[in-house]
Design an enzyme around this catalytic site. Structure first.
Site, PDB file in Angstrom:
ATOM      1  N   GLU A 146       0.837  -1.185   0.000  1.00  0.00           N
ATOM      2  CA  GLU A 146       0.000   0.000   0.000  1.00  0.00           C
ATOM      3  C   GLU A 146       0.881   1.247   0.000  1.00  0.00           C
ATOM      4  OE1 GLU A 146      -2.597  -0.457   3.338  1.00  0.00           O
ATOM      5  OE2 GLU A 146      -3.851  -1.948   2.320  1.00  0.00           O
ATOM      6  N   HIS A 147       0.254   2.413  -0.059  1.00  0.00           N
ATOM      7  CA  HIS A 147       0.977   3.683  -0.059  1.00  0.00           C
ATOM      8  C   HIS A 147       0.788   4.342   1.292  1.00  0.00           C
ATOM      9  CE1 HIS A 147       2.447   7.622  -1.222  1.00  0.00           C
ATOM     10  NE2 HIS A 147       2.754   7.170  -2.419  1.00  0.00           N
TER      11      HIS A 147
END
Length: 393
Positions: free
Chosen positions: A227-228
Site C-alpha cells: 500500500e501507499h
C-alpha cells in the site's frame, strides 16, 4: 537511421559492480566508445555474482553490453602507463574504486584535469569526499539502510530491502546525467571538468517525499507493504475469487468516480471518514473493509472491467518471468538480441525512444577481449605525448 549522439566520444572506465557500469553502459547505448578497465584474472567482481545467464553473471550482462574490455594491473608501472595513455586520449574518465584508491593511483580529478583540461572526470563513491563516512565502504544494502529507505519498505513487523539495487541505480543515473551535462558544457566553453556522485546523496534525492513528510509532519511514513503510506485507496484489494486487484486513486475526482462507477456506493464518496485523502489514510483499515466487502461479490475480472471503464488506474501483480513476456513490451518491439561470450542473449531496449534512432545494442565482452586492439591503437601513436593526444580531442 540517425547517427547516435555520442558517436566519437571515448570513455575510459575504471569501474566495478553496478553504479559506474550502469552510467557507462547508458553512454555506450548512445554511441560512446567505452573502454572498461578490469582486474587481470578475475575482472570486474560483478562477473562472479552468479552464473545464471548460461554461466555468466546476470548483473554483468545487464550492465556491460557495448563495451570493450582490457585487463590492467593498475598498481603495475607498465599497466599504469597504459591506463594513463588511455585517459590522455579519452573524453571522459569514470571511476568507482574503493575510497581513496584513485588518489593513491595518481588519478585524482585535479591532477587529471591539470594534464588534460578537456577531460570530464566522474568519481562515484558511497558517501562522497569529506565527512565522517568518506572512507567507509558502501554497498547497496548499507546505503539503503543509511538513507532511511529500508525504514519505509516492508511491513509493520519487519523492514525489507528493496529488491533491486536502488542506491547503485540512483548513483549511476546521476553520474550519467552529470557526464552528459559536463560534455554539453565543454561544447560551450572548451573545457572539461570534474564532479562526484555519492550513493547516499543520490538515493537521498529519491527520499524527498518521506523526508519532507517526516521533518514537517512530525512522523515517519509507516511501512505499508504494497500500500501507499500517504495515499488511499492505493494497493491490493481482494476480489470474490481470491485474486488481488491493485489500484490507485490519486485525487478526489477519481475517488468520487471510484465510489460511483466501481463500488456503486456513491454515498461513500461523502462519508466524513473518506471524504478527503488524508481522512482515508487515517481510516485506512475501515476503508479497506468497505472496498473488499463490495469486491467480495465481484470476481477480479469484473473489478478490472469496472476500473477500466471508470478510467481508474489498476494493474496486475506479475512475477519477473511474466514481466519479461509483458504484452506491452512485445507490442512495442522493445526486445533485441545482443551477442556475448555465451551466445545471443535477449536484452531490453533503453527506455528513451527517439523516432528514427536505434540505440546501440552490441556485444557483452569477455574479460580482456579487446586488449590487442586497444594496445595496437596506442602503439600506433606511441610517439605522441599525453598532451598531444589530449589536444586532439
Amino acid at each position: 537511421m540517425l547517427p547516435l549522439p555520442l558517436d566519437g566520444i571515448t570513455v575510459v572506465a575504471l569501474e566495478q559492480a553496478v553504479a559506474a557500469p550502469f552510467a557507462t553502459r547508458q553512454l555506450a547505448d548512445l554511441g560512446a566508445r567505452v573502454i572498461k578497465v578490469e582486474r587481470p584474472g578475475t575482472g570486474d567482481f560483478a562477473r562472479g555474482y552468479d552464473e545464471t545467464v548460461r554461466g555468466m553473471s546476470s548483473h554483468f550482462v545487464w550492465l556491460n553490453r557495448n563495451k570493450e574490455s582490457i585487463a590492467l594491473d593498475v598498481k603495475n608501472p607498465d599497466d599504469a602507463a597504459v591506463l594513463r595513455r588511455l585517459i590522455a586520449r579519452a573524453d571522459v574518465f569514470v571511476q568507482n574504486l574503493a575510497p581513496g584508491a584513485a588518489d593513491r593511483l595518481g588519478l585524482a580529478a585535479g591532477k587529471l584535469l591539470a594534464a588534460h583540461p578537456r577531460l570530464v572526470v566522474c568519481d562515484i563513491s558511497g558517501y562522497g569526499t569529506g565527512g565522517p563516512y568518506a572512507h567507509e565502504k558502501a554497498y547497496d544494502l548499507l546505503v539503503q539502510c543509511e538513507a532511511g529507505a529500508m525504514s519505509l519498505t516492508g511491513t509493520d513487523q519487519e523492514p525489507a530491502k528493496i529488491g533491486i539495487p536502488v542506491a547503485d541505480i540512483a548513483a549511476g543515473t546521476y553520474a550519467y546525467s552529470g557526464i552528459l551535462t559536463a560534455l554539453y558544457e565543454r561544447e560551450r566553453t572548451g573545457r572539461g571538468g570534474a564532479f562526484e556522485v555519492s550513493m547516499l546523496e543520490a538515493l537521498g534525492e529519491w527520499m524527498g517525499y518521506p523526508a519532507y513528510f517526516t521533518r514537517y509532519g512530525g512522523t515517519t511514513p509507516p511501512r505499508s507493504g504494497a500500500e501507499h503510506a500517504a495515499i488511499a485507496p492505493y494497493g491490493p484489494y481482494r476480489a470474490a475469487d481470491g485474486a488481488r486487484v491493485f489500484l490507485g486513486v490519486q485525487n478526489e475526482r477519481e475517488w468520487a468516480t471510484f465510489c460511483t462507477q466501481v463500488l456503486e456506493l456513491p454515498e461513500l464518496a461523502t462519508d466524513p471518514r473518506f471524504a478527503r485523502n488524508s481522512a482515508r489514510v487515517a481510516n485506512r483499515t475501515a476503508l479497506k473493509e468497505q472496498i473488499e466487502a463490495r469486491f467480495s461479490d465481484l470476481p477480479a475480472e469484473e473489478v478490472e472491467r469496472r476500473l477500466a471503464g471508470a478510467r481508474i488506474a489498476h494493474g496486475r501483480l506479475r512475477d519477473v518471468a511474466e514481466f519479461t513476456e509483458h504484452p506491452q513490451l512485445a507490442a512495442r518491439d522493445r526486445w533485441r538480441t545482443v551477442d556475448s561470450p555465451v551466445g545471443p542473449l535477449r536484452a531490453l531496449l533503453p527506455p528513451v525512444t527517439v523516432a528514427g534512432r536505434e540505440p546501440r545494442m552490441d556485444r557483452v565482452p569477455a574479460l580482456d577481449e579487446h586488449r590487442e586492439r586497444i594496445l595496437a591503437e596506442l602503439d600506433g601513436t606511441a610517439r605522441e605525448t599525453d598532451g598531444d593526444a589530449a589536444a586532439k580531442r
